[in-house]
Design an enzyme around this catalytic site. Sequence first.
Site, PDB file in Angstrom:
ATOM      1  NE  ARG A 228     -74.312  76.474  43.160  1.00  0.00           N
ATOM      2  CZ  ARG A 228     -73.877  75.210  43.199  1.00  0.00           C
ATOM      3  NH1 ARG A 228     -73.179  74.789  44.232  1.00  0.00           N
ATOM      4  NH2 ARG A 228     -74.155  74.379  42.219  1.00  0.00           N
ATOM      5  CG  ASP A 229     -70.331  74.242  41.464  1.00  0.00           C
ATOM      6  OD1 ASP A 229     -70.429  73.345  40.606  1.00  0.00           O
ATOM      7  OD2 ASP A 229     -69.772  74.057  42.557  1.00  0.00           O
TER       8      ASP A 229
ATOM      9  CG  HIS B 239     -72.522  69.957  37.427  1.00  0.00           C
ATOM     10  ND1 HIS B 239     -73.069  71.207  37.621  1.00  0.00           N
ATOM     11  CD2 HIS B 239     -71.379  69.950  38.158  1.00  0.00           C
ATOM     12  CE1 HIS B 239     -72.297  71.919  38.430  1.00  0.00           C
ATOM     13  NE2 HIS B 239     -71.278  71.181  38.770  1.00  0.00           N
TER      14      HIS B 239
ATOM     15  CG  HIS C 208     -66.594  68.863  39.162  1.00  0.00           C
ATOM     16  ND1 HIS C 208     -66.573  68.908  40.533  1.00  0.00           N
ATOM     17  CD2 HIS C 208     -67.514  69.776  38.777  1.00  0.00           C
ATOM     18  CE1 HIS C 208     -67.446  69.811  40.951  1.00  0.00           C
ATOM     19  NE2 HIS C 208     -68.031  70.340  39.923  1.00  0.00           N
TER      20      HIS C 208
ATOM     21  CB  CYS D 207     -61.813  69.227  43.126  1.00  0.00           C
ATOM     22  SG  CYS D 207     -62.374  67.677  43.837  1.00  0.00           S
TER      23      CYS D 207
ATOM     24  CG  ASN E 121     -67.500  73.892  38.419  1.00  0.00           C
ATOM     25  OD1 ASN E 121     -68.309  72.977  38.426  1.00  0.00           O
ATOM     26  ND2 ASN E 121     -67.451  74.809  39.373  1.00  0.00           N
TER      27      ASN E 121
END
Lengths: 340, 317
Positions: free
Chosen positions: A47-48, A239, A241, A272, A281
Site C-alpha cells: 500500500r504505502d 513508522h 521514513h 517521499c 519508507n
Amino acid sequence: MKFGMIDDSISDCQSSPKCHTKDMQGLAYKFLNSIPKFVKIVEVGPRDGLQNEKNIVPTSVKIELIHRLASTGLSVIEATSFVSPKWVPQLADAKDVMQAVHNLRGIRLPVLTPNLKGFEAAMASGAREVAIFASASESFSKSNINCSIEESLIRFRAVTRAAKQLSIPVRGYVSCVAGCPVEGPIPPSKVAYVAKELYDMGCFEISLGDTIGVGTPGTVVPMLLAVMAVVPIDKIAVHFHDTYGQSLPNILVSLQMGISTVDSSVAGLGGCPYAKGASGNVATEDVVYMLNGLGVKTNVDLGKLMLAGDFISNHLGRPSTSKTAIALNRVTSNASKISY
Amino acid sequence: MIYAQRSSQLLTSIPDYVKIVEVGARDGLQNEKAIIPTNVKVELIKLLVSSGLSVVEATSFVSPKWVPQLADAKDVLAAIQNVEGARFPVLTPNLKGFEAAVAAGAKEVAVFPAASESFSKANLNSSIEDNLARCHDIASAARSLSIPVRGYISCVVGCPLEGNIAPAKVAYVAKSLYEMGCSEISLGDTIGVGTPGTVISMLEAVLDVVPTDMLAVHFHDTYGQALSNILISLQMGISTVDSSVSGLGGCPYAKGATGNVATEDVVYMLNGLGVKTNVDLGKLMLAGDFICKHLGRASGSKAATALSKVTSHASKL
C-alpha cells in the site's frame, strides 16, 4: 552463525557459560535490556510502498507480492487503500486485490479507509481490518486531505463507530509526527493530542509516522514520551521514513523505549512525495537485519523476504533500496583481498 | 514516569561534542577504478576543511602496486602543507611508508592491524602478531619525531573469512595499540555486519582496556546499520566517529554494495541530537557535490539527496 540470521547470543547470554557475568551487567546493558524480545513488523509495501508509483502495477503483481510477503512469516500486511481512485489511481483495483487475498490464512490484511464510504467498500470486498489517518499538522491535514484535524477526527469517528458495530479493528495513523513540510517542527503535545483522540475513539493501535523523515533520536524521544503519557506503550507503532537516512537509529531508540511494533516496506518501496527522488519508507529487510542482530524475534524469514523484494524490484525494473538485500545478494565468494 | 527515566538515560550519556574524522579522500577514493587527478583530490580536501572538519585523512603511503589510486600521495600532501584548520593523517603500512610520509611532510600517521587472523594473512600478508610488531616499529619511530599515530582495527565485528570475531580478540589488538603509544584507536566494522547488540559487546570489551576518549568508531553501511551502530556507540560515550563525504567508498566484499557511512547523514543525526560537531552541513554538501560531479555518480548520502531535492514549496524543515 550466518550473518543476518537471528542472534540468540545476546538474549541467551545470561545463561551461557561463555559469557562473562560482567558482560550483561555492564554499563551497556541498560541500552539493550529494555528492548522488547519480540517485535511485530507491519509490512506496508503493497500500500504505502506502491501507492506513489507512476506506472500502474497490474493487480496480479500486487496479489503475487502479497502472497510472497505472506510466506515470509510477516503477520500483518497492509494490502491496499479504499481511497478515491481520483487521488490514488495506483490503488483503483483495491476491491480486486482484497477479494483475491482476503482469505489468506494467518495473516492480517488491514486496508486504508479515509471515510465511511471507503469503509463500506472495504467491508464489501472482504476486508477484516481497516486503518485511518489523521495528521499532527493542521497545514498538512488541510493540504493533504482537504480538511482540518478536527474535521478529519469527526469523519474518522464515523468510521470507528461503524467498525465497532462489525467488530472490525481500526488502526490509527498519525502523520508528520516529527516535522511537516509546510509548518516545520511539530510540538510533541500536538502529536499526543491526535494520538489520544484516535485511541479514545477506538483505534487498537496508533502508528506514529515521520512522514518526511526529518526525525532524529533527539526529536523522536520527546515525541514518544508525550504520546506514551496518553496511549499505552503496547498500542504504539513507529513508522519512520528513511529520507535522511535516520530511520534505523529512530527505530533503535524507539525499541529502547519499549516500542514493539515497527512499520516498514519491503525493498524500501515508496518514495517521499515531498523531496522528489529521495527515499521514503525504511526497508523491511534492513529492519529485520537489525532486529536479528539484536536477538529480537520477528518470525520473519529474511531470505524469503528478500525473494519478495526481488520479485517486486524486478517488476518495477529498479534495484532494491534495501542495503541488506543488496549486500546479501552480492557477497562475493572469494571475499579475500582488499587493498589498502 | 519510568518512561521519562528510561528516555533520559538514552540521551544524556551522549557526548556534547563529537569529533568527525573524515576519511573520504583516502578510504573513500582508494577503491575507485578511474584514477582521480591530484588537483581534484586536493580541491576535495580543501572543500572538506572549509566545512569545519578538523581531521581529514588525506592519503595513504602504501605501495602504488596495491593502491594505484593513491600513487600521488606525496603530491597531495605537498599541496595541502599550508592548509590551515585541520589535521591530515595518512596511512603508513610499514616503516618504509612511514619514512616516505614523513619526507613528504606528514605530521600524523595511521596504522591498521586486523582483529581477524585470516583477514590479516589474506589482506595484509602477515599474522596479527607480525603486523603489530610492524606497527610497534612505526610507533617507536613516530614517537621519536613527536608524530601522533592512529591505530585502526579492521573486522571488529565480523570477518568475510572467519565470520564472527570475538570481542576479546578486538580488545587484545586495541590494548596492544594503546600500549605501543597510539593516540587514538578506530574500531572498523570492515564488512558492515555489525548491529547494536554485537557492537555493544565489542565496545564493552575494548572499553575495559582503552579509555573511552581514545576510541573512535568506523562503521560501514553495507547493511544499512551504520547510523544505529553510531547511535549506540554515542550512548556508550564514544565521541569520535569516522565517516566519508557522500558515502564514498564501496565495500570490496559485496560488489556494488555500499561501504562507508556518509558524513552528511552522520552530521544530520548529530545536529538532531544537539551534538556539536563544528561542521557546516551546507558546506559539507558542497564538497560532496564536487566529488560526485567528478565521479559522475549520485551521492551515497540520503540527507544530501533529500536536502538537494526538497521541492520549493516544502520549505520549512
